[in-house]
Design a protein around this motif. Structure first.
Motif, PDB file in Angstrom:
ATOM      1  N   ASP A  20       0.962  -1.155   0.154  1.00 14.64           N
ATOM      2  CA  ASP A  20      -0.127  -0.026  -0.119  1.00 14.64           C
ATOM      3  C   ASP A  20       0.805   1.233   0.038  1.00 14.64           C
ATOM      4  O   ASP A  20       0.403   2.207  -0.617  1.00 14.64           O
ATOM      5  CB  ASP A  20      -0.898   0.081   1.222  1.00 14.64           C
ATOM      6  CG  ASP A  20      -2.160  -1.154   1.013  1.00 14.64           C
ATOM      7  OD1 ASP A  20      -2.532  -1.440  -0.072  1.00 14.64           O
ATOM      8  OD2 ASP A  20      -2.448  -1.503   2.225  1.00 14.64           O
ATOM      9  N   TYR A  21       1.963   1.367   0.423  1.00 18.80           N
ATOM     10  CA  TYR A  21       2.913   2.437   0.496  1.00 18.80           C
ATOM     11  C   TYR A  21       3.273   2.921  -0.760  1.00 18.80           C
ATOM     12  O   TYR A  21       3.229   4.014  -1.271  1.00 18.80           O
ATOM     13  CB  TYR A  21       4.146   2.045   1.416  1.00 18.80           C
ATOM     14  CG  TYR A  21       5.169   3.338   1.432  1.00 18.80           C
ATOM     15  CD1 TYR A  21       5.170   4.461   1.909  1.00 18.80           C
ATOM     16  CD2 TYR A  21       6.336   3.057   0.741  1.00 18.80           C
ATOM     17  CE1 TYR A  21       6.022   5.515   1.966  1.00 18.80           C
ATOM     18  CE2 TYR A  21       7.336   3.814   0.627  1.00 18.80           C
ATOM     19  CZ  TYR A  21       7.063   5.249   1.189  1.00 18.80           C
ATOM     20  OH  TYR A  21       8.276   6.010   0.960  1.00 18.80           O
ATOM     21  N   TYR A  22       3.778   1.646  -1.412  1.00 18.74           N
ATOM     22  CA  TYR A  22       4.351   2.073  -2.708  1.00 18.74           C
ATOM     23  C   TYR A  22       3.102   2.276  -3.849  1.00 18.74           C
ATOM     24  O   TYR A  22       3.285   3.105  -4.865  1.00 18.74           O
ATOM     25  CB  TYR A  22       5.145   0.783  -3.416  1.00 18.74           C
ATOM     26  CG  TYR A  22       6.463   0.704  -2.635  1.00 18.74           C
ATOM     27  CD1 TYR A  22       7.437   1.874  -3.115  1.00 18.74           C
ATOM     28  CD2 TYR A  22       6.879  -0.122  -1.718  1.00 18.74           C
ATOM     29  CE1 TYR A  22       8.684   1.664  -2.472  1.00 18.74           C
ATOM     30  CE2 TYR A  22       8.106   0.193  -1.272  1.00 18.74           C
ATOM     31  CZ  TYR A  22       8.925   1.046  -1.378  1.00 18.74           C
ATOM     32  OH  TYR A  22      10.280   1.227  -0.965  1.00 18.74           O
ATOM     33  N   MET A  33      -6.844   0.124   3.495  1.00 21.58           N
ATOM     34  CA  MET A  33      -7.555   0.582   2.100  1.00 21.58           C
ATOM     35  C   MET A  33      -8.225   2.081   1.978  1.00 21.58           C
ATOM     36  O   MET A  33      -7.799   2.375   0.824  1.00 21.58           O
ATOM     37  CB  MET A  33      -8.873  -0.583   1.934  1.00 21.58           C
ATOM     38  CG  MET A  33      -8.284  -2.132   1.753  1.00 21.58           C
ATOM     39  SD  MET A  33      -9.652  -3.162   1.991  1.00 21.58           S
ATOM     40  CE  MET A  33     -10.744  -3.011   0.426  1.00 21.58           C
ATOM     41  N   SER A  34      -8.481   2.314   2.941  1.00 22.73           N
ATOM     42  CA  SER A  34      -8.902   3.983   2.760  1.00 22.73           C
ATOM     43  C   SER A  34      -7.674   4.845   2.414  1.00 22.73           C
ATOM     44  O   SER A  34      -8.173   5.837   1.795  1.00 22.73           O
ATOM     45  CB  SER A  34      -9.415   4.433   4.227  1.00 22.73           C
ATOM     46  OG  SER A  34      -8.447   4.422   5.315  1.00 22.73           O
ATOM     47  N   TYR A  35      -6.586   4.527   2.675  1.00 21.77           N
ATOM     48  CA  TYR A  35      -5.482   5.335   2.419  1.00 21.77           C
ATOM     49  C   TYR A  35      -5.212   5.531   0.834  1.00 21.77           C
ATOM     50  O   TYR A  35      -5.485   6.508   0.314  1.00 21.77           O
ATOM     51  CB  TYR A  35      -4.059   4.698   3.221  1.00 21.77           C
ATOM     52  CG  TYR A  35      -3.031   5.448   2.471  1.00 21.77           C
ATOM     53  CD1 TYR A  35      -2.528   6.568   3.094  1.00 21.77           C
ATOM     54  CD2 TYR A  35      -2.040   4.831   1.725  1.00 21.77           C
ATOM     55  CE1 TYR A  35      -1.321   7.128   2.580  1.00 21.77           C
ATOM     56  CE2 TYR A  35      -0.823   5.355   1.404  1.00 21.77           C
ATOM     57  CZ  TYR A  35      -0.458   6.380   1.788  1.00 21.77           C
ATOM     58  OH  TYR A  35       0.615   7.000   1.304  1.00 21.77           O
ATOM     59  N   ARG A  82      -8.791   7.464   9.056  1.00 22.52           N
ATOM     60  CA  ARG A  82      -8.708   7.837   7.492  1.00 22.52           C
ATOM     61  C   ARG A  82      -7.211   8.608   7.819  1.00 22.52           C
ATOM     62  O   ARG A  82      -7.126   9.219   8.587  1.00 22.52           O
ATOM     63  CB  ARG A  82      -9.665   9.127   7.129  1.00 22.52           C
ATOM     64  CG  ARG A  82     -11.231   8.349   7.258  1.00 22.52           C
ATOM     65  CD  ARG A  82     -11.464   7.295   6.201  1.00 22.52           C
ATOM     66  NE  ARG A  82     -12.643   6.724   6.419  1.00 22.52           N
ATOM     67  CZ  ARG A  82     -13.890   6.925   5.788  1.00 22.52           C
ATOM     68  NH1 ARG A  82     -13.565   8.290   4.528  1.00 22.52           N
ATOM     69  NH2 ARG A  82     -15.042   6.687   5.418  1.00 22.52           N
ATOM     70  N   PRO A  83      -6.688   8.530   6.684  1.00 23.12           N
ATOM     71  CA  PRO A  83      -5.263   9.191   6.631  1.00 23.12           C
ATOM     72  C   PRO A  83      -5.504  10.673   6.760  1.00 23.12           C
ATOM     73  O   PRO A  83      -4.492  11.232   7.504  1.00 23.12           O
ATOM     74  CB  PRO A  83      -4.767   9.084   4.930  1.00 23.12           C
ATOM     75  CG  PRO A  83      -6.031   8.651   4.417  1.00 23.12           C
ATOM     76  CD  PRO A  83      -6.928   7.922   5.320  1.00 23.12           C
ATOM     77  N   GLN A  84      -6.448  11.323   6.466  1.00 29.16           N
ATOM     78  CA  GLN A  84      -6.593  12.701   6.489  1.00 29.16           C
ATOM     79  C   GLN A  84      -6.530  13.150   8.056  1.00 29.16           C
ATOM     80  O   GLN A  84      -6.219  14.222   8.645  1.00 29.16           O
ATOM     81  CB  GLN A  84      -7.987  13.566   6.177  1.00 29.16           C
ATOM     82  CG  GLN A  84      -7.888  13.373   4.448  1.00 29.16           C
ATOM     83  CD  GLN A  84      -8.724  11.960   3.957  1.00 29.16           C
ATOM     84  OE1 GLN A  84      -8.602  10.956   4.825  1.00 29.16           O
ATOM     85  NE2 GLN A  84      -9.531  12.328   2.845  1.00 29.16           N
ATOM     86  N   ASN A  85      -7.040  12.115   8.977  1.00 30.49           N
ATOM     87  CA  ASN A  85      -7.132  12.657  10.423  1.00 30.49           C
ATOM     88  C   ASN A  85      -5.853  12.127  11.141  1.00 30.49           C
ATOM     89  O   ASN A  85      -5.634  12.793  12.201  1.00 30.49           O
ATOM     90  CB  ASN A  85      -8.402  11.871  11.035  1.00 30.49           C
ATOM     91  CG  ASN A  85      -8.488  11.807  12.549  1.00 30.49           C
ATOM     92  OD1 ASN A  85      -8.628  13.200  12.952  1.00 30.49           O
ATOM     93  ND2 ASN A  85      -8.536  10.988  13.419  1.00 30.49           N
ATOM     94  N   MET A  86      -5.161  11.049  10.764  1.00 28.83           N
ATOM     95  CA  MET A  86      -4.153  10.390  11.570  1.00 28.83           C
ATOM     96  C   MET A  86      -2.666  11.067  11.292  1.00 28.83           C
ATOM     97  O   MET A  86      -1.961  11.317  11.976  1.00 28.83           O
ATOM     98  CB  MET A  86      -4.287   8.840  11.442  1.00 28.83           C
ATOM     99  CG  MET A  86      -5.387   8.714  12.426  1.00 28.83           C
ATOM    100  SD  MET A  86      -5.207   9.062  14.240  1.00 28.83           S
ATOM    101  CE  MET A  86      -3.584   8.315  14.596  1.00 28.83           C
TER     102      MET A  86
END
Length: 487
Positions: free
Chosen positions: A57-59, A133-135, A170-174
């Motif tokens: 997921d990072y890549y 998956m949300s990322y 979610r990535p926006q929050n964390m």
């Protein structure tokens, strides 16, 4: 075995003290190492599963962001989704699918050559998979920029307070919170510890004591009276709420002590006036996940027939939501029933609104609240039962309550409770449920938790010490794992 409540009380302060001692640039390394240790405490080799999805997921996130065409972007997103869903399929659903293939083949006299696999389900697999998956989904939608710091991204997936049972972030929050320097703040630390204390109280005093009763009943259904079974059905509603919301409170409190804010996951769900309202208040991070990434896209695809498109989307979403909870038909039935209820509420929204104007609010609102609670308790029979046979057995026994009560009223000879739980224990469980709902009522009406912050030290500390004493005195003799660890 995974951390229990008492082991966490040792682990958490050690990590927190080191967190504030270390310079900011080393803190992410501490939290990542602590998260790895926390996860590996269950089954060390399963850290490799997390490592695999994190690397993919990072890549994938970087490639999605830099993709020159939408077709290429979708391809990289699909690689990420297949990797995550594939891990879920193998470790959580392989044997479920294989068993059903075996059963289906048996109907035709065939033999399924595919062997079953003997393996433990990694704890919290559904939670951190959905968070991962949300990322990539948010990056593909253009709502978030890919995180270039591999360690920070890994920490986003593995942050130990919410790693195994959410809330699903979610990535926006964390992610931005891991980049920010956190200073020690006494007020924030006290708020976090207070929230943790309330979480431990709900788990140790209420959830675990109720679990003693419900586990005994559901584990020996055929020797129970109907009344004992019905009490277990209602007790389980409060058990699962206290158990799951307790973990959320402990996770949010532990994160807040260090300066991190996790999303709220519960909002007085038993005050819901409809099933739709219930899912706006229960496990809110999962509800919004399914709403954003499954329900809404399905409705948009069926825009030519919005009315039935919504019904279709609701049924698919809640069927999969049930399956998300566990690889068994009982969970699927649980989800389908909620999908049917939500569809009914959607289709009858106008008529119910007209009815609400004709019936006085002081009658209509409590009636809706009671019916919603009864429906949720009914569906949780399938959630809790060990099999479809057990669930239907519980349903068949419910009408027997009236017979047992009438027999007891006439003869006063047949005990309406068996030896599953002594009368004193049953009284305690009833008291805990009443106490929980009383506290919820007072907090909803008078904000007692917020007001506690402004009270004199004598009042505050008296409440804290009293809570600890009650926990010590009424703690369940048996420690029970958090229910949602298995998901």
């Amino acid at each position: 075995m995974l951390f229990n409540s008492f082991e966490f009380l040792v682990f958490f302060p050690v990590v927190t003290v080191l967190f504030f001692i270390l310079p900011h640039r080393f803190r992410w390394q501490l939290l990542l190492a602590a998260s790895c240790f926390f996860y590996m405490f269950f089954k060390p080799e399963y850290i490799l599963i997390l490592a695999f999805t994190i690397v993919v997921d990072y890549y994938a996130g970087i490639l999605i962001e830099s993709a020159a065409t939408s077709k290429l972007k979708k391809r990289y997103l699909m690689i990420s989704l297949v990797a995550n869903i594939g891990v879920l399929a193998v470790f959580k659903y392989y044997n479920f699918i294989n068993d059903n293939i075996t059963g289906l083949a048996g109907l035709f006299g065939w033999t399924n050559p595919i062997p079953a696999l003997t393996m433990l389900l990694p704890v919290g697999l559904s939670f951190h998979t959905f968070q991962a998956m949300s990322y990539t989904l948010e990056i593909a939608r253009g709502n978030y920029r890919a995180e270039k710091h591999f360690g920070i991204y890994a920490l986003y997936v593995m942050f130990y307070p919410q790693l195994v049972a959410g809330p699903i972030e979610r990535p926006q929050n964390m992610i931005h919170q891991f980049h920010e320097k956190k200073e020690f703040c006494y007020t924030r630390v006290v708020d976090g510890l207070r929230l943790m204390l309330w979480g431990f109280f709900k788990k140790i005093v209420i959830a675990d004591n109720l679990a003693t009763y419900t586990d005994s009943v559901y584990g020996n259904l055929h020797v129970q009276t109907s009344i004992a079974i019905v009490i277990a059905v209602f007790f389980f509603a409060f058990q699962i709420y206290c158990d799951f919301s307790a973990y959320t409170d402990i996770a949010r409190g532990a994160a807040r002590v260090m300066g991190f804010e996790l999303v709220k996951n519960f909002n007085y769900p038993f005050r819901s006036r409809s099933v739709t309202d219930f899912w706006r208040r229960w496990h809110m991070s999962l509800t919004t996940w399914f709403n954003d990434y499954l329900f809404t896209p399905l409705v948009i695809r069926n825009r030519d027939s919005i009315k039935w498109g919504v019904v279709f989307a609701l049924m698919v979403t809640f069927s999969l939501s049930g399956l998300w909870h566990g690889a068994a038909w009982t969970y699927v039935v649980f989800g389908v029933m909620h999908g049917i209820a939500m569809s009914y509420e959607f289709l009858t929204k106008k008529s119910r609104k007209r009815l609400s104007k004709k019936v006085p609010a002081f009658i209509y609102n409590p009636m809706c609240q009671a019916l919603t609670f009864l429906f949720v308790c009914f569906t949780w029979i399938f959630f809790r039962a060990g099999s479809m046979q057990d669930a239907f057995y519980v349903l068949r026994r419910i009408p027997g309550v009236f017979t047992e009560l009438s027999n007891f009223a006439v003869t006063n000879s047949k005990p309406i409770f068996d030896g599953t739980l002594n009368r004193l224990g049953l009284i305690y469980c009833g008291m805990f449920v009443i106490l929980l709902e009383t506290i919820h009522y007072l907090d909803n009406k008078f904000q007692i938790f917020s007001r506690l912050r402004t009270q004199r030290a004598l009042v505050r500390w008296s409440v804290y010490y009293l809570t600890v004493l009650v926990m010590m005195f009424f703690a369940s003799a048996t420690a029970h794992k958090f229910i949602y660890f298995q998901f």
